[in-house]
Write an enzyme that holds these catalytic residues in place. Structure first.
Site, mmCIF file in Angstrom:
data_model
loop_
_atom_site.group_PDB
_atom_site.id
_atom_site.type_symbol
_atom_site.label_atom_id
_atom_site.label_comp_id
_atom_site.label_asym_id
_atom_site.label_seq_id
_atom_site.Cartn_x
_atom_site.Cartn_y
_atom_site.Cartn_z
ATOM 1 C CG HIS A 452 -1.893 1.131 1.258
ATOM 2 N ND1 HIS A 452 -2.292 1.728 2.425
ATOM 3 C CD2 HIS A 452 -2.517 1.806 0.268
ATOM 4 C CE1 HIS A 452 -3.128 2.715 2.146
ATOM 5 N NE2 HIS A 452 -3.272 2.789 0.852
ATOM 6 C CG ASN A 502 -6.292 4.617 4.890
ATOM 7 O OD1 ASN A 502 -5.924 5.779 5.095
ATOM 8 N ND2 ASN A 502 -6.220 4.044 3.707
HETATM 9 P P1 NAD Z 1 -7.055 5.384 -11.208
HETATM 10 O O1 NAD Z 1 -8.487 5.333 -11.505
HETATM 11 O O2 NAD Z 1 -6.308 6.658 -11.390
HETATM 12 O O3 NAD Z 1 -6.298 4.292 -12.084
HETATM 13 C C1 NAD Z 1 -6.753 2.982 -12.268
HETATM 14 C C2 NAD Z 1 -6.213 2.493 -13.597
HETATM 15 O O4 NAD Z 1 -6.431 1.108 -13.694
HETATM 16 C C3 NAD Z 1 -6.872 3.128 -14.790
HETATM 17 O O5 NAD Z 1 -5.876 3.657 -15.658
HETATM 18 C C4 NAD Z 1 -7.604 1.972 -15.464
HETATM 19 O O6 NAD Z 1 -7.625 2.082 -16.883
HETATM 20 C C5 NAD Z 1 -6.743 0.811 -15.022
HETATM 21 N N1 NAD Z 1 -7.398 -0.491 -15.090
HETATM 22 C C6 NAD Z 1 -8.666 -0.816 -14.821
HETATM 23 N N2 NAD Z 1 -8.850 -2.135 -14.999
HETATM 24 C C7 NAD Z 1 -7.679 -2.653 -15.393
HETATM 25 C C8 NAD Z 1 -7.237 -3.952 -15.754
HETATM 26 N N3 NAD Z 1 -8.081 -4.971 -15.756
HETATM 27 N N4 NAD Z 1 -5.953 -4.125 -16.079
HETATM 28 C C9 NAD Z 1 -5.109 -3.085 -16.088
HETATM 29 N N5 NAD Z 1 -5.474 -1.844 -15.792
HETATM 30 C C10 NAD Z 1 -6.748 -1.616 -15.444
HETATM 31 O O7 NAD Z 1 -6.890 4.850 -9.715
HETATM 32 P P2 NAD Z 1 -5.741 5.140 -8.642
HETATM 33 O O8 NAD Z 1 -6.110 6.323 -7.849
HETATM 34 O O9 NAD Z 1 -4.429 5.099 -9.301
HETATM 35 O O10 NAD Z 1 -5.908 3.888 -7.690
HETATM 36 C C11 NAD Z 1 -5.464 2.606 -8.043
HETATM 37 C C12 NAD Z 1 -5.451 1.747 -6.800
HETATM 38 O O11 NAD Z 1 -4.622 2.324 -5.815
HETATM 39 C C13 NAD Z 1 -6.808 1.574 -6.149
HETATM 40 O O12 NAD Z 1 -6.926 0.289 -5.625
HETATM 41 C C14 NAD Z 1 -6.770 2.596 -5.032
HETATM 42 O O13 NAD Z 1 -7.632 2.270 -3.974
HETATM 43 C C15 NAD Z 1 -5.341 2.486 -4.610
HETATM 44 N N6 NAD Z 1 -4.814 3.651 -3.907
HETATM 45 C C16 NAD Z 1 -5.124 4.900 -4.313
HETATM 46 C C17 NAD Z 1 -4.629 5.988 -3.637
HETATM 47 C C18 NAD Z 1 -4.954 7.389 -4.079
HETATM 48 O O14 NAD Z 1 -4.789 8.309 -3.278
HETATM 49 N N7 NAD Z 1 -5.359 7.599 -5.325
HETATM 50 C C19 NAD Z 1 -3.778 5.791 -2.528
HETATM 51 C C20 NAD Z 1 -3.448 4.489 -2.164
HETATM 52 C C21 NAD Z 1 -3.977 3.434 -2.859
#
Ligand code: NAD
Length: 715
Positions: A452, A502
């Protein structure tokens, strides 16, 4: 050549030339530090030199580096002494450094590697100093909330120009050899391999009277050669800067400069007295206690991570699935730190976004002159965008960072598992989904754990490595090693909703929502918590996290811990979510966001928001600022306690470091468990009990009450 003194950590030999060569070499330690043994032996060694026929004294180190300061762990014991005892200890200890300075023969230190804190103070006690060209000098004491205590604040301004000495002491920054030379802190800089030879040559010059030892000593032990006017100007400026840069929460720099000021027109004995008073005041204060504990926590975390990663295989090739905000950041960080990475997405638009994110970060570095263009090109070239699984048969570790949806994540993980070697470690960057649950989709759950990251990836130092029910040690080792290679600080945690950080943050948001329900103004809550020391208040933080993300997490936490985290009212987060106000990402949340000239979002208050939040203010009460702070901190601290009790991590240090590295918990306060310790566990429970009517979030655990009854602490 004969031995003049032989201790365990210090030896003095008489060279054929009649020079006494004192060498620091602390046994069973990679570096020299001043602990009790070293200080005791230094006293004995200097007496032996004084009683000998030696013509001069050379001080040097047998380690890679000269001497890096005091043994912090041992010092924390001294800090617990009474004011009088600590003052007496300072005086006794400084007697040793004075004895070095007052030897009848000239003295020179040869500085190799680092001379920090007490190490630098040792160097300053001799008449002259020669540094190797790669040497680094400095007074890092203020970083621990203290000031130099072995005469550093006295000798530095007398040897160097006072302005520079003030800067060294107040900033705590390390200084390179050549800079130290122009500052007057050392008398010569030579190539590293010539160090001892050059130091001996300087010593011979001093013995021959070609260097004026008496003059140098008069300079070091007298008043500063400045007019009253000049003293006033120099130190008033220094004090203003100390106060401005460090702020009220970090009093060490200002206290040190004040002591230097008072000492400026006095001789060594009086000047040392001012230093000791400052040192003792700071050392016995809460802030120093917190910062010293943090330093120990950092060391603990580092050594634990190193052990956890011990059995890891090197990661030569990584992959990230999902090229969003997080995926893009992870790809950038991996490539930047030298591990090539495949970045896979299902959509070209996603890849463009992820690469765009990396490119933006790189361009910024190039523009600021921090990275040459060819390195930026190399970093970008080591990120391989992909819409299919080409190259996945060569990947050592995979970080899944696709959308936060358990079904999608399970599908993606199961699919990729079939395409990679059996040794490949799979990780998920989920923020809320149980690792044990995701593992159900896998044929090799032992090879899977959580990884994470925090947003923005390049800036946030923490990575939680989450151990699911079936996660094997090797997967943890590999993931910890990869996190370390990215320059991050990994903390291994057990699986639970919210993991460590969290899980502790959301009760704090819960307390915030209850405050708004009870009529508090979110701007006041933000101000109160920022005054407490948080980098941003809870409303602002929620806007940055994203109201949609927070709303989703609140639901997950409510399901995981319904007895505490399910709220029987519609929260401010719910209202904003329903109104489509997702925070900074769409320009409106608790605050409205406008872009400034450089394109950065700036928060402004918009009266209209009050209408959205209005339904909450059922029962207007006047909540004092103290109550606001207490309610927020009780909820947060108690969840920190529960995480430790539930074995999410196994030490108070990991809990507090998680908060510090993951949330920006104010350093000078040390952490949530440290906060309870400082207040006293019983007093903390009594404070929490005032809010018992607000629900289970505010209820001390039975184990905490036991601690209170037995007078126990976390540290
Ligand atoms: P995001 O929506 O910016 O990006 C997700 C990406 O995944 C998109 O580009 C989408 O096209 C791609 N995707 C969807 N299905 C897919 C598949 N089957 N194969 C490959 N790619 C695929 O989301 P994010 O903010 O980058 O978050 C991603 C993960 O990280 C989530 O699980 C989120 O909970 C976690 N996270 C986010 C944060 C934050 O602050 N944004 C912090 C920690 C963890």
């Amino acid at each position: 050549m004969s031995m003049m003194y032989q201790g365990k950590a210090i030896s003095v030999e008489q060279l054929a030339s009649g020079i006494a060569r004192l060498c620091f070499d602390l046994p069973q330690s990679p570096v020299n530090v001043f602990n009790r043994l070293m200080l005791d032996e230094l006293r004995e060694a200097i007496s032996a030199v004084a009683a000998s026929e030696a013509r001069g004294l050379l001080c040097c180190s047998a380690k890679q580096t000269f001497l890096v300061g005091a043994d912090i762990k041992e010092f924390t014991e001294y800090f617990k002494q009474s004011e009088a005892e600590l003052l007496a200890w300072c005086e006794r200890t400084n007697g040793v450094f004075n004895a070095v300075e007052d030897l009848a023969i000239p003295s020179v230190t040869a500085i190799n590697g680092m001379a920090l804190g007490g190490g630098l103070e040792m160097c300053l006690a001799t008449d002259f100093r020669v540094a190797g060209e790669s040497a680094v000098l400095g007074f890092p004491e203020v970083n621990l909330g203290i000031c130099p205590g072995f005469g550093g604040t006295v000798r530095a301004p007398r040897l160097m120009d006072a302005d520079t000495a003030i800067d060294w002491v107040r900033t705590g920054k390390p200084v390179k050899a050549h800079q130290a030379l122009s500052a007057g802190a050392v008398d010569a800089v030579v190539s590293d391999d010539m160090l001892e030879e050059a130091a001996l040559e300087m010593l011979e010059q001093a013995i021959a009277g070609e260097l004026d030892v008496a003059d140098r000593r008069a300079q070091k032990t007298g008043a500063l050669p400045l007019t009253n006017e000049a003293i006033k100007k120099t130190f008033a400026d220094g004090l203003a800067r100390a106060k401005k840069d460090a702020g009220d929460n970090y009093p060490a720099a200002a206290t040190a400069v004040e002591a230097m000021w008072k000492a400026a027109d006095n001789n060594r004995a009086v000047a040392l007295m001012y230093e000791h008073q400052a040192f003792v005041t700071l050392a016995r204060g809460t802030v120093a206690g917190n910062l010293v504990q943090l330093f120990l926590n950092e060391q603990f975390l580092k050594s634990r991570a190193k052990k956890q990663a011990a059995s890891a295989q090197p990661v030569k090739q990584a992959a990230v699935m999902g090229a969003g905000i997080m995926g893009g950041g992870i790809a950038y960080q991996s490539s930047l730190r030298g591990t090539p990475i495949i970045m896979k997405d299902i959509a070209q638009a996603g890849l463009d976004l992820g690469l765009g994110e990396a490119e933006k970060l790189l361009n910024k570095q190039v523009e600021r002159g921090r990275m040459p263009q060819n390195k930026a090109d190399r970093v970008l070239a080591d990120i391989t965008p992909a819409l299919d699984y080409t190259g996945f048969d060569q990947v050592d570790i995979i970080v899944e960072a696709v959308v936060e949806n358990p079904k999608v994540k399970k599908m993606v993980l199961a699919e990729v598992e079939q395409l990679v070697p059996a040794s490949t470690v799979l990780t998920s960057n989920t923020s809320t989904i149980s690792i044990s649950l995701l593992a159900q989709a896998l044929a090799r759950p032992e090879n899977f754990c959580g990884m994470h990251f925090f947003n923005p990836v390049p800036l946030m130092p923490l990575v939680e490595v989450i151990r699911g029910e079936k996660t094997g040690d090797q997967a943890v080792a590999q993931t910890v090693a990869y996190a370390l290679s990215l320059g991050k600080s990994p903390i291994v945690v057990n699986d639970c909703p919210g993991f460590l950080v969290n899980r502790i943050l959301f009760p704090y948001f819960g307390a915030f929502c209850q405050l708004l329900r009870d009529g508090a103004d979110f701007r006041v809550v933000d101000r109160v918590m920022e005054t407490f020391g948080w980098p941003m208040g809870p409303a602002y933080l929620l806007d940055v996290v994203g109201i949609d993300t927070a709303s989703h997490c609140m639901a997950v936490m409510a399901e995981g811990f319904p007895e505490r985290m399910q709220y029987d009212f519609t929260t401010a987060i719910d209202h904003l979510y329903e109104a489509g106000s997702y925070g900074q990402k769409n320009g409106k949340g608790f605050y409205r966001y406008e872009h400034n000239a450089s394109g950065r979002p700036v928060k402004v208050f918009d009266e209209a928001i009050m209408a959205t939040l209005k339904p909450l203010q059922l029962d207007q009460q006047d909540i004092s600022e103290q109550a606001i702070c207490e309610r927020m901190m009780v909820a947060l601290c108690l969840e920190a306690v529960r995480c430790l009790e539930d074995g999410i991590v196994s030490s108070a240090a990991e809990v507090d470091m998680g908060l510090l590295l993951g949330l920006g918990y104010p350093r000078f306060r040390g952490g949530a468990l440290r906060y309870i310790d400082n207040m006293g566990v019983a007093a903390f429970c009594a404070m929490a009990d005032q809010y018992a009517g607000l629900g289970a979030l505010y209820e001390p655990t039975p184990a905490l009450r036991d601690m209170a009854a037995q007078g126990k602490t976390f540290y």
